[in-house]
Design a protein around this motif. Sequence first.
Motif, PDB file in Angstrom:
ATOM      1  N   ASP A  77       0.839  -1.056  -0.018  1.00  0.00           N
ATOM      2  CA  ASP A  77      -0.018   0.037   0.021  1.00  0.00           C
ATOM      3  C   ASP A  77       0.992   1.248   0.038  1.00  0.00           C
ATOM      4  O   ASP A  77       2.032   0.989  -0.038  1.00  0.00           O
ATOM      5  N   ARG A  78       0.314   2.460   0.009  1.00  0.00           N
ATOM      6  CA  ARG A  78       1.128   3.421   0.145  1.00  0.00           C
ATOM      7  C   ARG A  78       0.964   4.802   0.938  1.00  0.00           C
ATOM      8  O   ARG A  78      -0.267   5.067   1.194  1.00  0.00           O
ATOM      9  N   GLY A  79       1.901   5.262   1.542  1.00  0.00           N
ATOM     10  CA  GLY A  79       1.836   6.551   2.351  1.00  0.00           C
ATOM     11  C   GLY A  79       2.586   7.371   1.944  1.00  0.00           C
ATOM     12  O   GLY A  79       3.598   7.385   0.926  1.00  0.00           O
ATOM     13  N   TYR A  80       2.758   8.743   2.588  1.00  0.00           N
ATOM     14  CA  TYR A  80       3.549   9.820   1.939  1.00  0.00           C
ATOM     15  C   TYR A  80       4.675  10.282   2.789  1.00  0.00           C
ATOM     16  O   TYR A  80       5.297  11.181   2.560  1.00  0.00           O
ATOM     17  N   LEU A  81       4.853   9.862   4.318  1.00  0.00           N
ATOM     18  CA  LEU A  81       5.889  10.353   5.360  1.00  0.00           C
ATOM     19  C   LEU A  81       7.144   9.862   4.702  1.00  0.00           C
ATOM     20  O   LEU A  81       7.340   8.746   4.255  1.00  0.00           O
ATOM     21  N   ALA A  82       7.950  10.695   5.301  1.00  0.00           N
ATOM     22  CA  ALA A  82       9.557  10.358   4.908  1.00  0.00           C
ATOM     23  C   ALA A  82       9.862   8.992   5.316  1.00  0.00           C
ATOM     24  O   ALA A  82      10.515   8.218   4.627  1.00  0.00           O
ATOM     25  N   ILE A  83       9.427   8.603   6.599  1.00  0.00           N
ATOM     26  CA  ILE A  83       9.708   7.203   7.172  1.00  0.00           C
ATOM     27  C   ILE A  83       9.123   6.069   6.083  1.00  0.00           C
ATOM     28  O   ILE A  83       9.620   4.901   6.010  1.00  0.00           O
ATOM     29  N   VAL A 135      -2.146  10.997  -5.368  1.00  0.00           N
ATOM     30  CA  VAL A 135      -1.602  12.465  -5.134  1.00  0.00           C
ATOM     31  C   VAL A 135      -0.805  12.869  -6.501  1.00  0.00           C
ATOM     32  O   VAL A 135      -0.983  14.090  -6.669  1.00  0.00           O
ATOM     33  N   THR A 136      -0.220  12.075  -7.153  1.00  0.00           N
ATOM     34  CA  THR A 136       0.672  12.465  -8.275  1.00  0.00           C
ATOM     35  C   THR A 136      -0.180  12.742  -9.381  1.00  0.00           C
ATOM     36  O   THR A 136       0.147  13.539 -10.454  1.00  0.00           O
ATOM     37  N   ILE A 137      -1.478  12.325  -9.572  1.00  0.00           N
ATOM     38  CA  ILE A 137      -2.484  12.455 -10.489  1.00  0.00           C
ATOM     39  C   ILE A 137      -3.196  13.853 -10.315  1.00  0.00           C
ATOM     40  O   ILE A 137      -3.392  14.476 -11.448  1.00  0.00           O
ATOM     41  N   ALA A 138      -3.437  14.061  -9.110  1.00  0.00           N
ATOM     42  CA  ALA A 138      -4.110  15.301  -8.601  1.00  0.00           C
ATOM     43  C   ALA A 138      -3.194  16.376  -9.066  1.00  0.00           C
ATOM     44  O   ALA A 138      -3.818  17.443  -9.416  1.00  0.00           O
ATOM     45  N   LEU A 196      -4.843  17.739   0.355  1.00  0.00           N
ATOM     46  CA  LEU A 196      -3.756  19.001   0.527  1.00  0.00           C
ATOM     47  C   LEU A 196      -2.666  18.708   1.230  1.00  0.00           C
ATOM     48  O   LEU A 196      -1.442  18.785   1.150  1.00  0.00           O
ATOM     49  N   ALA A 197      -3.193  18.085   2.517  1.00  0.00           N
ATOM     50  CA  ALA A 197      -2.053  17.618   3.608  1.00  0.00           C
ATOM     51  C   ALA A 197      -1.034  16.740   2.798  1.00  0.00           C
ATOM     52  O   ALA A 197       0.334  16.666   3.041  1.00  0.00           O
ATOM     53  N   MET A 198      -1.741  15.684   2.264  1.00  0.00           N
ATOM     54  CA  MET A 198      -0.955  14.565   1.567  1.00  0.00           C
ATOM     55  C   MET A 198      -0.144  15.324   0.469  1.00  0.00           C
ATOM     56  O   MET A 198       1.357  14.685   0.339  1.00  0.00           O
ATOM     57  N   ASN A 199      -0.426  16.234  -0.390  1.00  0.00           N
ATOM     58  CA  ASN A 199       0.385  16.798  -1.411  1.00  0.00           C
ATOM     59  C   ASN A 199       1.292  17.662  -0.573  1.00  0.00           C
ATOM     60  O   ASN A 199       2.559  17.508  -1.145  1.00  0.00           O
ATOM     61  N   HIS A 200       1.227  18.134   0.405  1.00  0.00           N
ATOM     62  CA  HIS A 200       2.383  19.044   1.060  1.00  0.00           C
ATOM     63  C   HIS A 200       3.429  17.965   1.571  1.00  0.00           C
ATOM     64  O   HIS A 200       4.658  18.114   1.403  1.00  0.00           O
ATOM     65  N   VAL A 201       3.066  16.871   2.123  1.00  0.00           N
ATOM     66  CA  VAL A 201       3.829  15.944   2.709  1.00  0.00           C
ATOM     67  C   VAL A 201       4.898  15.294   1.589  1.00  0.00           C
ATOM     68  O   VAL A 201       6.108  15.157   1.667  1.00  0.00           O
TER      69      VAL A 201
END
Length: 348
Positions: A121-127, A154-157, A303-308
């Motif tokens: 699956d996928r998350g966006y945090l650095a860790i 996120v990258t499609i948005a 928007l928070a996901m995009n920022h991270v």
Amino acid sequence: MASGIEGGRVTVLNGAEPSARGRYVLCLLQQANRSRFNPALELAVEEANRLGLPVVACFGLLDGSNGFPEANARHYAFLLEGLADAAKGLAKRGIGFVVRKASPAEIVADLSGQAALLVLDRGYLAIQKRWYAEISEAVKIRILQVEGDVVVPVTIASDHHEHAARTLRPKIMRRIEDFLHPLPALKVRHRADGLRLAGLDIANPHAVLDGMVLDRSVAPVRRFRGGETEARRRLRAWLAGPFACYGAGRGRPEAAAASHMSPYLHFGQISPVEIALAIRAAPKGSDEDRAAYLEELVVRRELAMNHVHYTEHYDRYGEAVPEWARKTLAAASGDRRPHRYSERESII
């Protein structure tokens, strides 16, 4: 795809082929801790059915001793309750589930030795990005990654950092209908009941909690219980009542209009797509209520996901906070405050 998963959610991380010697298809459920309405899991089931193999899901459990020094009992009680609930749902479907005290990269590296194919699956945090990089380096079988904890990937948005909801909103709205679809649970053709893979017994989540290194000054709460079953129960109850005043009441705590879906979304115990579809289909509530909630659930959350995702050092004060904001805070740091409330006074 045959499972109903939109192609834009799926990324092939390497060019390897599935291993002909694999005993199962492995699926990491680190971001999405649920047994249904989970695109990564459904893709794993689809691939396993095609290969004539069972599915094994896994989760790497970190605490204050091995990676999360800020871990506390409140968060982990909720997380473990969710994992125990997911384990029940997975068992009913015939999917194996292995939880170990290890990093996600470590548990995947170990279990992938007997796997034909790996689904992440996928998350966006650095860790999380670091875990995926370690997995990609260590695992030599085919790896698919599925973006299932946002409505619009996120990258499609957007292909860059968005500074405000007003710039991201029209981009999301142009694509939202492409990704708002039901996700039925596929039938598992080859059950994992016969596999014997070592892991924690999480049937009693609070017993597991007792054996973890955590900050216990932040204790579990009785008001909220973790898990996809509880998340869906709360969602149904909210849609049947408080949702009808969400548009007008969401900014007033005394109106009790909040859905309380945030902790369940945070731990991946319910899909934002599932919530969005339920909002649209709700018999109660006005167009204003629906629009207001979808703005928070999709535009503001993503928007928070995009920022991270697009801000390399999002967690560093000196690099993520704009210079003008840091100057303003520094200039006001010595200001006298006419009132200083005690902790007790501040919560009354």
